[in-house]
Design a protein around this motif. Sequence first.
Motif, PDB file in Angstrom:
ATOM      1  N   VAL A 180      -4.231   4.333   8.799  1.00  0.00           N
ATOM      2  CA  VAL A 180      -5.505   3.831   9.316  1.00  0.00           C
ATOM      3  C   VAL A 180      -5.607   4.135  10.814  1.00  0.00           C
ATOM      4  N   PHE A 239     -11.397   2.720   5.166  1.00  0.00           N
ATOM      5  CA  PHE A 239     -10.336   2.021   4.445  1.00  0.00           C
ATOM      6  C   PHE A 239     -10.636   0.540   4.248  1.00  0.00           C
ATOM      7  N   ARG A 278       3.104  -6.223  18.363  1.00  0.00           N
ATOM      8  CA  ARG A 278       3.553  -7.607  18.138  1.00  0.00           C
ATOM      9  C   ARG A 278       5.050  -7.746  18.327  1.00  0.00           C
ATOM     10  N   CYS A 304       0.852  -1.211   0.000  1.00  0.00           N
ATOM     11  CA  CYS A 304       0.000   0.000   0.000  1.00  0.00           C
ATOM     12  C   CYS A 304       0.880   1.251   0.000  1.00  0.00           C
ATOM     13  N   ASP A 342      -7.885  -4.357  14.977  1.00  0.00           N
ATOM     14  CA  ASP A 342      -6.438  -4.395  14.740  1.00  0.00           C
ATOM     15  C   ASP A 342      -5.685  -5.035  15.902  1.00  0.00           C
ATOM     16  N   SER A 375      -0.910   1.709  15.610  1.00  0.00           N
ATOM     17  CA  SER A 375      -0.587   0.300  15.867  1.00  0.00           C
ATOM     18  C   SER A 375       0.910   0.090  15.664  1.00  0.00           C
TER      19      SER A 375
HETATM   20  N1  UDP Z   1      -2.226   0.094   7.381  1.00  0.00           N
HETATM   21  C1  UDP Z   1      -2.268   1.473   7.174  1.00  0.00           C
HETATM   22  N2  UDP Z   1      -2.329   1.938   5.884  1.00  0.00           N
HETATM   23  C2  UDP Z   1      -2.356   1.120   4.802  1.00  0.00           C
HETATM   24  C3  UDP Z   1      -2.314  -0.292   5.023  1.00  0.00           C
HETATM   25  C4  UDP Z   1      -2.246  -0.764   6.327  1.00  0.00           C
HETATM   26  O1  UDP Z   1      -2.246   2.270   8.123  1.00  0.00           O
HETATM   27  O2  UDP Z   1      -2.396   1.623   3.666  1.00  0.00           O
HETATM   28  C5  UDP Z   1      -2.074  -0.428   8.774  1.00  0.00           C
HETATM   29  C6  UDP Z   1      -3.081  -1.496   9.217  1.00  0.00           C
HETATM   30  O3  UDP Z   1      -4.261  -0.919   9.712  1.00  0.00           O
HETATM   31  C7  UDP Z   1      -2.279  -2.229  10.296  1.00  0.00           C
HETATM   32  C8  UDP Z   1      -0.840  -2.157   9.782  1.00  0.00           C
HETATM   33  O4  UDP Z   1      -0.823  -1.090   8.836  1.00  0.00           O
HETATM   34  O5  UDP Z   1      -2.371  -1.521  11.511  1.00  0.00           O
HETATM   35  C9  UDP Z   1      -0.293  -3.425   9.146  1.00  0.00           C
HETATM   36  O6  UDP Z   1      -1.174  -3.852   8.163  1.00  0.00           O
HETATM   37  P1  UDP Z   1      -0.914  -5.097   7.192  1.00  0.00           P
HETATM   38  O7  UDP Z   1      -1.981  -5.110   6.158  1.00  0.00           O
HETATM   39  O8  UDP Z   1       0.474  -5.116   6.671  1.00  0.00           O
HETATM   40  O9  UDP Z   1      -1.124  -6.432   8.049  1.00  0.00           O
HETATM   41  P2  UDP Z   1      -1.172  -6.831   9.588  1.00  0.00           P
HETATM   42  O10 UDP Z   1       0.165  -6.555  10.182  1.00  0.00           O
HETATM   43  O11 UDP Z   1      -2.263  -6.036  10.253  1.00  0.00           O
HETATM   44  O12 UDP Z   1      -1.490  -8.280   9.521  1.00  0.00           O
END
Ligand code: UDP
Length: 385
Positions: A249, A326, A337, A235, A333, A254
């Motif tokens: 987001v 989004f 981690r 993204c 969320d 996070s």
């Molecule tokens: N996220 C964001 N903008 C984006 C895509 C993802 O802020 O364009 C955030 C999403 O909400 C999460 C984190 O980035 O908090 C990681 O998202 P990812 O899809 O990589 O997977 P995850 O780690 O949540 O499995």
Amino acid sequence: MARADLDGRSIKPLTICMIGAGGFIGSHLCEKLMAETPHKVLALDVYSDKIRHLLEPESLAWAGRIQFHRINIKHDSRLEGLIKMADLTINLAAICTPADYNTRPLDTIYSNFIDALPVVKYCSENNKRLIHFSTCEVYGKTIGSFLPKDSPLRQDPAYYVLKEDASPCIFGPIEKQRWSYACAKQLIERLIYAEGAENGLEFTIVRPFNWIGPRMDFIPGIDGPSEGVPRVLACFSNALLRREQLKLVDGGQSQRTFIYIKDAIEAVLLMIENPERANGHIFNVGNPNNEVTVRQLAEMMTQIYSKVSGEAALDVPTIDVSSKEFYGEGYDDSDKRIPDMTIINRQLGWDPKTSLWDLLEATLTYQHRTYAEAIKKAMSRPVAS
Ligand code: UDP
Ligand code: NAD
């Protein structure tokens, strides 16, 4: 290529049935196995684009050691035969992009649980070893996230470090369909564990913590659907390539730890070649030293992309969006981690190496080289009215 395991015994060449070999992790694992080991791979997937460079031309040094089988494991009677032909099965196949968990929960549950069932069954019935890819998301939210915001206990690792043999799995309510993926992965882990306990299945479960690098996911409108929402690396790469703002987001608060795919693949190779040390274990594979908030990740990627592309960053490089806008209804969320590394360190002596800055620089250099021209062309095309 004589190879020895961690206890000094020589390793005999293996035949590996790799399901989902055409994906991001699969493509790096195939590359490593072809370049550095004598092992054979039966590569199963519905797509082969990410491993085409390993399959063609047939004059490649490893030709004959990798065979592609275009198979959808949902419905293909060849699956059992291929598992029987191999010494070891590695299952990577899954729907694993968060944008799908709340919008396609049925496909997500079927893919991560139901479709994995025959793989486990065939391995168990035929006494074949299984390395199954689960996820760090099975931990869900940290215990610390339920403490008051100003509680000093939030700083205590006992409330957030994720341990394979001690941490609970904490998911949100059913209407938060985000957790459909984590829940399906948790149930398949429990099933595999039970097959080990009751029927002697030799298994290893891998919990990846945000592995990132070249070939991850797709760039919307270039090598994937223009409306598709990949994981955060793709993204943000897409936005940087198009000179658009990176979307944060819910404020980008996070936290995640990111690990370079090439470090993580080293850990998987150790599991493949050291069954006695890996069987019966669940392993966190991540880099606890590479923690950032998503907002910090966006800032870092903006700075690095500007360096590798030579283009100045936008004046306001990020924009806040709500998760509902989004991802739609039912998103939730994981707050934080941090993987505990005790078990993998003790069993396999493995540690990650690459810093977040270095892995982002290598990855964004790849993204720029691979996509910048294609994006320019796509953006200069007149929009159909
Ligand atoms: N996220 C964001 N903008 C984006 C895509 C993802 O802020 O364009 C955030 C999403 O909400 C999460 C984190 O980035 O908090 C990681 O998202 P990812 O899809 O990589 O997977 P995850 O780690 O949540 O499995
Ligand atoms: P990916 O989407 O790039 O790869 C998955 C591959 O499986 C794809 O090539 C897909 O075509 C294939 N596949 C899916 N369903 C199939 C089916 N029915 N039949 C045949 N092939 C099928 O994802 P990835 O990042 O390489 O992830 C691999 C595994 O690791 C998944 O199980 C995922 O849940 C897990 N995982 C990855 C990460 C990460 O950081 N990349 C994090 C947590 C968990």
